[in-house]
Scaffold this motif. Structure first.
Motif, PDB file in Angstrom:
ATOM      1  N   ARG A 152       0.837  -1.207   0.000  1.00 45.47           N
ATOM      2  CA  ARG A 152       0.000   0.000   0.000  1.00 45.47           C
ATOM      3  C   ARG A 152       0.872   1.257   0.000  1.00 45.47           C
ATOM      4  N   LEU A 153       1.938   1.229   0.785  1.00 42.84           N
ATOM      5  CA  LEU A 153       2.855   2.372   0.823  1.00 42.84           C
ATOM      6  C   LEU A 153       3.482   2.607  -0.545  1.00 42.84           C
ATOM      7  N   LEU A 154       3.967   1.554  -1.180  1.00 43.71           N
ATOM      8  CA  LEU A 154       4.630   1.707  -2.480  1.00 43.71           C
ATOM      9  C   LEU A 154       3.644   2.158  -3.555  1.00 43.71           C
ATOM     10  N   GLU A 155       2.405   1.733  -3.451  1.00 43.65           N
ATOM     11  CA  GLU A 155       1.396   2.187  -4.401  1.00 43.65           C
ATOM     12  C   GLU A 155       1.131   3.679  -4.217  1.00 43.65           C
ATOM     13  N   SER A 156       1.112   4.147  -2.980  1.00 41.28           N
ATOM     14  CA  SER A 156       0.926   5.571  -2.728  1.00 41.28           C
ATOM     15  C   SER A 156       2.099   6.380  -3.277  1.00 41.28           C
ATOM     16  N   VAL A 157       3.309   5.857  -3.117  1.00 41.38           N
ATOM     17  CA  VAL A 157       4.488   6.535  -3.674  1.00 41.38           C
ATOM     18  C   VAL A 157       4.348   6.650  -5.190  1.00 41.38           C
ATOM     19  N   ARG A 158       3.835   5.595  -5.815  1.00 42.15           N
ATOM     20  CA  ARG A 158       3.653   5.620  -7.273  1.00 42.15           C
ATOM     21  C   ARG A 158       2.603   6.647  -7.678  1.00 42.15           C
ATOM     22  N   LEU A 159       1.532   6.739  -6.882  1.00 42.12           N
ATOM     23  CA  LEU A 159       0.435   7.640  -7.226  1.00 42.12           C
ATOM     24  C   LEU A 159       0.761   9.111  -6.984  1.00 42.12           C
ATOM     25  N   ALA A 164       6.897  13.691  -0.948  1.00 41.40           N
ATOM     26  CA  ALA A 164       7.674  12.751  -0.121  1.00 41.40           C
ATOM     27  C   ALA A 164       6.707  11.965   0.759  1.00 41.40           C
ATOM     28  N   HIS A 165       7.062  10.729   1.106  1.00 38.64           N
ATOM     29  CA  HIS A 165       6.276   9.940   2.043  1.00 38.64           C
ATOM     30  C   HIS A 165       7.043   9.867   3.362  1.00 38.64           C
ATOM     31  N   LEU A 166       6.474  10.467   4.394  1.00 35.15           N
ATOM     32  CA  LEU A 166       7.105  10.549   5.704  1.00 35.15           C
ATOM     33  C   LEU A 166       6.419   9.564   6.643  1.00 35.15           C
ATOM     34  N   ILE A 167       7.179   8.581   7.115  1.00 33.69           N
ATOM     35  CA  ILE A 167       6.600   7.501   7.920  1.00 33.69           C
ATOM     36  C   ILE A 167       7.122   7.604   9.351  1.00 33.69           C
ATOM     37  N   GLY A 168       6.199   7.731  10.306  1.00 31.30           N
ATOM     38  CA  GLY A 168       6.561   7.729  11.714  1.00 31.30           C
ATOM     39  C   GLY A 168       6.793   6.313  12.200  1.00 31.30           C
ATOM     40  N   VAL A 169       7.965   6.080  12.774  1.00 32.10           N
ATOM     41  CA  VAL A 169       8.339   4.743  13.254  1.00 32.10           C
ATOM     42  C   VAL A 169       9.039   4.874  14.598  1.00 32.10           C
ATOM     43  N   TYR A 170       9.051   3.779  15.332  1.00 35.81           N
ATOM     44  CA  TYR A 170       9.851   3.741  16.543  1.00 35.81           C
ATOM     45  C   TYR A 170      11.296   3.433  16.155  1.00 35.81           C
ATOM     46  N   VAL A 246      10.152  19.311   9.187  1.00 29.48           N
ATOM     47  CA  VAL A 246       9.378  18.764   8.084  1.00 29.48           C
ATOM     48  C   VAL A 246       9.417  19.671   6.856  1.00 29.48           C
ATOM     49  N   ARG A 247       9.802  20.946   7.032  1.00 28.08           N
ATOM     50  CA  ARG A 247       9.862  21.844   5.878  1.00 28.08           C
ATOM     51  C   ARG A 247      10.890  21.403   4.849  1.00 28.08           C
ATOM     52  N   ARG A 248      11.767  20.501   5.233  1.00 26.39           N
ATOM     53  CA  ARG A 248      12.754  19.994   4.274  1.00 26.39           C
ATOM     54  C   ARG A 248      12.105  19.144   3.177  1.00 26.39           C
ATOM     55  N   LEU A 249      10.891  18.645   3.425  1.00 33.68           N
ATOM     56  CA  LEU A 249      10.286  17.641   2.548  1.00 33.68           C
ATOM     57  C   LEU A 249       9.235  18.251   1.628  1.00 33.68           C
ATOM     58  N   ALA A 250       9.111  17.655   0.457  1.00 35.64           N
ATOM     59  CA  ALA A 250       8.153  18.113  -0.556  1.00 35.64           C
ATOM     60  C   ALA A 250       6.757  17.612  -0.212  1.00 35.64           C
ATOM     61  N   GLU A 251       5.895  18.510   0.290  1.00 37.75           N
ATOM     62  CA  GLU A 251       4.482  18.224   0.561  1.00 37.75           C
ATOM     63  C   GLU A 251       4.286  16.785   1.074  1.00 37.75           C
ATOM     64  N   PRO A 252       4.818  16.489   2.243  1.00 40.50           N
ATOM     65  CA  PRO A 252       4.862  15.085   2.667  1.00 40.50           C
ATOM     66  C   PRO A 252       3.489  14.446   2.887  1.00 40.50           C
ATOM     67  N   VAL A 253       3.379  13.191   2.473  1.00 39.66           N
ATOM     68  CA  VAL A 253       2.260  12.336   2.861  1.00 39.66           C
ATOM     69  C   VAL A 253       2.613  11.770   4.232  1.00 39.66           C
ATOM     70  N   VAL A 254       1.863  12.148   5.256  1.00 41.77           N
ATOM     71  CA  VAL A 254       2.180  11.706   6.619  1.00 41.77           C
ATOM     72  C   VAL A 254       1.632  10.295   6.824  1.00 41.77           C
ATOM     73  N   CYS A 255       2.522   9.386   7.176  1.00 38.85           N
ATOM     74  CA  CYS A 255       2.183   7.989   7.410  1.00 38.85           C
ATOM     75  C   CYS A 255       2.631   7.611   8.828  1.00 38.85           C
ATOM     76  N   ALA A 256       2.126   6.504   9.339  1.00 40.31           N
ATOM     77  CA  ALA A 256       2.597   5.960  10.609  1.00 40.31           C
ATOM     78  C   ALA A 256       2.482   4.451  10.546  1.00 40.31           C
TER      79      ALA A 256
END
Length: 345
Positions: A152-159, A164-170, A246-256
């Motif tokens: 699902r993440l890779l499909e969103s990157v394609r779309l 940028a896709h920004l993913i919150g992780v531990y 976060v301003r470093r990133l191009a209109e990030p898609v926020v993910c977790a």
């Protein structure tokens, strides 16, 4: 074993398992800080957990005496046999198997039953008493395959190639697992990291978990300039999306990436646009599966929905006991907040 203010105490062996405060002797299941506390007198753990504790706590606070016990090895203390068996939670995580006078108790620590290419898989051990976590001990929690969430993440990157896709992780475990899953899914481009994730990824590499091309997110360009890393995958501690970083990133898609992303209200409250249900804990069905496999007539339940799991166990003829241990949290499922100051990398 008995419950004390210092945590689970093995009386004949005179040691604690994952104590929430400093004690003379501790056995540690894994490196998350709600289990691995500083300043114990002596610490027994897997080599990887000791390395993680030194990296996170400092050499002088990871135990004055540090004893590594690899899976397959065993020691005896005051007549109590001690073994560490993989728990499948994060690199180096282990169940503590204690044998004394013909009885066996197994303390699981945190564990998961899904495949994780960044650490050894959980191994069920038949026992008389099993001490289990209950983080996701409600029927609503049924984790989908992690590979499906990565797809699902890779499909969103394609779309959305312009974002940028920004993913919150531990920082410990989830980050490295997601990287390995992305590599297996064919993502061979660089994966960009917030500076708060770099050190533990480097340690995983040193310990043999290969992660591929990892790069720090570049410094922000001139104020007002458009963001960077369009079409790229960026990992960061949760909370980074609410900082100037976060301003470093191009209109990030926020993910977790978390098991809690199953709860839509929680995802919405955190402003998550793409929730990824990727958990490092057993779900409801897997908790019950594990109870059946270890064949323990008595199961003690630690942090999480203790009462719900005890009720379900009773319906299966298993005695359940809620321990209500203090000092246990959702730390490894609720990613660390980003440092207040930008990391500069």
């Amino acid at each position: 074993m008995r419950v004390t203010p210092q945590g689970l105490y093995c009386e004949p062996g005179d040691f604690f398992v994952d104590p929430p405060r400093a004690v003379p002797r501790a056995v540690i299941t894994h490196g998350h800080s709600d289990h691995a506390r500083p300043d114990h007198g002596a610490v027994l753990a897997t080599p990887e957990t000791l390395a993680i504790m030194r990296a996170r706590l400092g050499e002088d606070r990871a135990g004055r005496v540090q004893q590594a016990l690899a899976p397959g090895e065993a020691i005896t203390r005051n007549g109590v046999g001690i073994r560490l068996v993989p728990a499948g939670h994060v690199l180096g995580s282990a169940q503590v198997v204690l044998d004394w006078q013909g009885s066996r108790i197994v303390i699981s620590g945190d564990y998961k039953r899904r495949r994780d290419p960044s650490c050894a898989a959980f191994e069920p051990v038949p026992c008389d008493v099993f001490v289990t976590e209950a983080t996701f001990a409600l029927p609503v929690f049924r984790h989908p395959p992690a590979e499906q969430e990565v797809a699902r993440l890779l499909e969103s990157v394609r779309l959305f190639p312009d974002r940028a896709h920004l993913i919150g992780v531990y920082a410990l475990g989830k980050c490295q697992r997601l990287i390995r899953l992305l590599r297996e899914a064919g993502w061979d481009r660089p994966i960009w990291l917030h500076g708060g994730l770099m050190a533990l990824c480097a340690l995983y590499e040193e310990l043999g978990a290969k992660l591929g091309d990892l790069r720090p997110v570049p410094m922000e360009r001139k104020r007002g300039a458009s963001g960077q890393l369009a079409g790229e995958i960026v990992l960061a501690p949760s909370g980074a999306e609410a900082t100037p970083w976060v301003r470093r990133l191009a209109e990030p898609v926020v993910c977790a990436a978390s098991g809690w992303m199953r709860v839509r209200q929680r995802a919405k409250a955190k402003g998550v646009e793409l929730p990824l249900i990727v958990s490092d804990h057993a779900d409801w069905a897997e908790l019950l599966q594990t109870a059946e496999e270890v064949q323990a007539p008595e199961i003690w339940v630690t942090h999480g929905r203790e009462d719900a799991l005890c009720h379900a166990l009773a319906q299966r003829g298993v005695r359940g006991r809620a321990l209500h241990l203090v000092g246990r949290g959702e730390e490894d499922e609720e990613p660390e907040a980003a440092p207040a100051a930008a990391d500069g990398a």
